[in-house]
Every structure is written in structure tokens, then in C-alpha cells.
Design an enzyme around this catalytic site. Structure first.
Site, PDB file in Angstrom:
ATOM      1  N   ASP A  35      -0.607   9.768   7.072  1.00  0.00           N
ATOM      2  CA  ASP A  35      -1.125   9.605   6.056  1.00  0.00           C
ATOM      3  C   ASP A  35      -0.451  11.327   5.406  1.00  0.00           C
ATOM      4  O   ASP A  35      -1.182  12.007   5.966  1.00  0.00           O
ATOM      5  CB  ASP A  35      -1.725   9.220   5.468  1.00  0.00           C
ATOM      6  CG  ASP A  35      -1.915   9.254   4.422  1.00  0.00           C
ATOM      7  OD1 ASP A  35      -1.632   9.852   3.202  1.00  0.00           O
ATOM      8  OD2 ASP A  35      -2.078   7.381   3.464  1.00  0.00           O
ATOM      9  N   VAL A 100       1.323   4.022  -3.955  1.00  0.00           N
ATOM     10  CA  VAL A 100       2.614   4.058  -4.009  1.00  0.00           C
ATOM     11  C   VAL A 100       3.283   2.714  -3.420  1.00  0.00           C
ATOM     12  O   VAL A 100       2.559   2.418  -2.284  1.00  0.00           O
ATOM     13  CB  VAL A 100       2.888   4.823  -2.260  1.00  0.00           C
ATOM     14  CG1 VAL A 100       5.179   5.198  -2.035  1.00  0.00           C
ATOM     15  CG2 VAL A 100       2.904   6.772  -2.397  1.00  0.00           C
ATOM     16  N   HIS A 104       3.204  -0.836   1.908  1.00  0.00           N
ATOM     17  CA  HIS A 104       2.107   0.283   3.461  1.00  0.00           C
ATOM     18  C   HIS A 104       0.769  -0.830   4.118  1.00  0.00           C
ATOM     19  O   HIS A 104       0.154  -1.140   3.045  1.00  0.00           O
ATOM     20  CB  HIS A 104       2.220   1.727   3.089  1.00  0.00           C
ATOM     21  CG  HIS A 104       2.038   1.368   1.806  1.00  0.00           C
ATOM     22  ND1 HIS A 104       1.911   2.062   0.878  1.00  0.00           N
ATOM     23  CD2 HIS A 104       0.629   2.475   1.723  1.00  0.00           C
ATOM     24  CE1 HIS A 104       1.387   1.635   0.172  1.00  0.00           C
ATOM     25  NE2 HIS A 104       0.172   2.435   0.636  1.00  0.00           N
ATOM     26  N   HIS A 106      -3.131   0.794   5.781  1.00  0.00           N
ATOM     27  CA  HIS A 106      -3.076   2.063   6.440  1.00  0.00           C
ATOM     28  C   HIS A 106      -4.114   1.947   7.748  1.00  0.00           C
ATOM     29  O   HIS A 106      -5.436   0.956   7.610  1.00  0.00           O
ATOM     30  CB  HIS A 106      -4.087   2.829   5.606  1.00  0.00           C
ATOM     31  CG  HIS A 106      -4.059   3.160   4.461  1.00  0.00           C
ATOM     32  ND1 HIS A 106      -3.452   4.442   3.844  1.00  0.00           N
ATOM     33  CD2 HIS A 106      -3.100   2.147   2.720  1.00  0.00           C
ATOM     34  CE1 HIS A 106      -3.199   4.914   2.218  1.00  0.00           C
ATOM     35  NE2 HIS A 106      -3.150   3.327   2.239  1.00  0.00           N
TER      36      HIS A 106
HETATM   37  P1  AMP Z   1      -1.483   3.722  -1.553  1.00  0.00           P
HETATM   38  O1  AMP Z   1      -2.623   4.224  -2.527  1.00  0.00           O
HETATM   39  O2  AMP Z   1      -2.703   2.132  -0.227  1.00  0.00           O
HETATM   40  O3  AMP Z   1      -0.338   3.392  -2.337  1.00  0.00           O
HETATM   41  O4  AMP Z   1      -1.670   4.547  -0.318  1.00  0.00           O
HETATM   42  C1  AMP Z   1      -0.463   5.737  -0.720  1.00  0.00           C
HETATM   43  C2  AMP Z   1      -0.218   7.186   0.452  1.00  0.00           C
HETATM   44  O5  AMP Z   1       0.649   7.506   0.924  1.00  0.00           O
HETATM   45  C3  AMP Z   1      -1.345   8.105   0.024  1.00  0.00           C
HETATM   46  O6  AMP Z   1      -2.735   7.362   1.084  1.00  0.00           O
HETATM   47  C4  AMP Z   1      -1.339   9.185  -0.015  1.00  0.00           C
HETATM   48  O7  AMP Z   1      -2.142  10.213   0.843  1.00  0.00           O
HETATM   49  C5  AMP Z   1       0.190   8.428   0.952  1.00  0.00           C
HETATM   50  N1  AMP Z   1       0.935   9.540   1.248  1.00  0.00           N
HETATM   51  C6  AMP Z   1       2.383  10.463  -0.441  1.00  0.00           C
HETATM   52  N2  AMP Z   1       2.925  10.657  -0.260  1.00  0.00           N
HETATM   53  C7  AMP Z   1       2.926  10.541   0.540  1.00  0.00           C
HETATM   54  C8  AMP Z   1       3.789  11.421   1.737  1.00  0.00           C
HETATM   55  N3  AMP Z   1       4.720  11.651   0.990  1.00  0.00           N
HETATM   56  N4  AMP Z   1       4.102  11.123   3.091  1.00  0.00           N
HETATM   57  C9  AMP Z   1       2.570  10.075   3.968  1.00  0.00           C
HETATM   58  N5  AMP Z   1       1.525   9.994   3.193  1.00  0.00           N
HETATM   59  C10 AMP Z   1       1.741  10.133   1.980  1.00  0.00           C
END
Ligand code: AMP
Length: 142
Positions: A35, A100, A104, A106
Site C-alpha cells: 500500500d 478503490v 482488496h 488490507h
Molecule cells: P480502500 O479504501 O479499502 O479502497 O483502500 C485503498 C487503498 O489503496 C488505500 O489504503 C490506499 O492507500 C491504497 N492505494 C491507492 N493507490 C494505490 C497505488 N497506486 N498503489 C498501492 N496502493 C494504493
């Protein structure tokens, strides 16, 4: 009605190799990478290759391979960073904190007395992410 999956989302681009990531694991069904805005040292995302917005619209067949890798990565990050525990988080739709829209999970190593940093907070330096990814790859390798 649930919104449709958007193949232009950032994780779909990472899965297609259109934008870079610090990958730690890949098999036929699942990829794991760092992340970029970690909530703690070694924060890793485990992402199924099959497209879905989140758990609400995913094919249930996705979950076996996905959570098999979540467990592998959880064990590996605990070892890699000598962590005291591991937090597993997963968000569904904006009201829950999802930002996103490709399913996924975490995986965040935890240390006694150290709180989680904010969700989608500060960007980590690429060299730190690369170093942490190397530690996780080494732990996954045994
Ligand atoms: P969520 O809020 O569960 O959708 O988490 C999305 C996660 O993706 C967040 O923790 C962000 O920090 C992470 N994130 C956003 N863009 C990227 C990227 N390009 N590469 C890796 N992690 C990312």
C-alpha cells in the site's frame, strides 16, 4: 442497485501492469503489493485478479484463493517485521471507507502500543516500500 465494476480503476491498472507497484506475491488468481499510503510499516494489499468492486458483488469462488493468500501474507508480514499482531481490513462502498473499487484486503502488521495511521493518509517513500517489499518476499520464501 450496485454500481458496475470500472476496469479503469487503479488496481485494475496495476494488475494489467499499466502502472507500477511493489509486488510481493503473485499466483494465477491473486496478487499482493505494498500500500503506497501505509497505515503501518509493511501494510500490504491482497487483490484477486477476478474483477469485482468489493465483497458485495464478488463471485464466492474468489474468496478461497484470496483468503489463502491473505493468511500467507499475514504470516509473512508478522515474521518480516517481527510484529506483535496483524490487522486484516476490508471495505465495501464509500460509506465504509472504500476508495478503490476493485476488491482488496488490507494486511497490516501491528506493534504493541502503536496506533494505525489514517486510512489513505501520507504517501510513503518508494525506497522504503521497496525495502519492506523485499523483507516480505524473503519471509514468503521461507
Ligand atoms: P480502500 O479504501 O479499502 O479502497 O483502500 C485503498 C487503498 O489503496 C488505500 O489504503 C490506499 O492507500 C491504497 N492505494 C491507492 N493507490 C494505490 C497505488 N497506486 N498503489 C498501492 N496502493 C494504493
Amino acid at each position: 442497485m450496485a454500481e458496475a465494476y470500472d476496469p479503469g480503476n487503479i488496481f485494475a491498472k496495476i494488475l494489467r501492469g499499466e502502472i507500477p507497484s511493489h509486488r510481493v506475491y503473485e499466483d494465477d488468481a491473486v496478487v499482493a503489493f505494498m500500500d503506497v499510503m501505509p497505515q503501518g510499516t509493511g501494510h500490504t494489499l491482497v487483490v484477486p485478479k477476478a474483477p469485482s468492486r468489493n465483497m458485495l458483488d464478488a463471485d464466492p469462488a474468489t474468496f478461497g484463493p484470496l483468503f489463502t493468500v491473505v493468511q500467507k501474507v499475514a504470516v509473512a508480514v508478522k515474521k518480516a517485521f517481527n510484529a506483535d499482531g496483524v490487522t486484516i481490513m476490508q471495505f465495501n462502498e464509500p460509506a465504509s471507507g472504500q476508495t478503490v473499487y476493485h476488491l482488496h484486503v488490507h494486511v497490516v502488521p501491528r506493534f504493541e502500543g502503536v496506533p494505525l495511521k489514517p486510512h489513505s493518509g501520507q504517501m510513503e517513500k518508494p525506497e522504503v516500500l521497496a525495502e519492506n517489499a523485499g523483507k516480505i518476499r524473503a519471509a514468503l520464501a521461507g
